[in-house]
Write a protein that holds these residues in place. Structure first.
Motif: not given
Length: 141
Positions: A103-126
């Protein structure tokens, strides 16, 4: 973007989820009606609720429960969500990705880290060895 897969990977479909199902894990030609055929499987992008249901139906596991279990192990998942490198793989073993949930999470400057830079893709694999792992990265143009 008109292609759901490209739009998801660009961080433009924040309410959707992506599922990659390897042919070796699920062999069902009907899947192609719902997603893109890729080299070793099918990649589906659908709204979050339907996607979580489809993930449960295909894997027998709840999507969020799977994601929570995979979070504790970091690995490498391909940027196109159709493969990756199992953290438990050694050079003499054959490991392959069975499925990916993302899933993708919107950019969030308040959270900081990579979230402040741009939207983040979270991926989980088996992996075929049974290892569940996660990866995350910033969306790039």
């Amino acid at each position: 973007m008109s292609n759901p897969r490209e739009a998801f990977l660009a961080g433009e479909r924040l309410d959707d989820v992506a599922l990659f199902l390897a042919d070796s894990y699920v062999s069902d030609d009907r899947l192609e009606r719902f997603g893109d055929r890729v080299d070793d499987g099918t990649l589906i992008v659908v709204d979050g609720e339907r996607g979580r249901g489809a993930f449960q139906a295909a894997t027998g596991t709840g999507a969020m429960e799977f994601a929570k279990s995979a979070m504790s192990t970091e690995g490498e998942i391909d940027g196109d969500l159709t493969g990756g490198h199992c953290p438990d793989a050694s050079d003499d073993e054959d490991h392959a990705i069975q499925f990916v949930f993302a899933f993708a999470e919107a950019q969030n400057e308040e959270v900081g880290g990579i979230y402040a830079e741009a939207a983040v893709i979270h991926a989980y694999a088996q992996c075929t060895c049974g290892t569940a792992f996660s990866d995350r990265w910033n969306v790039t143009e």
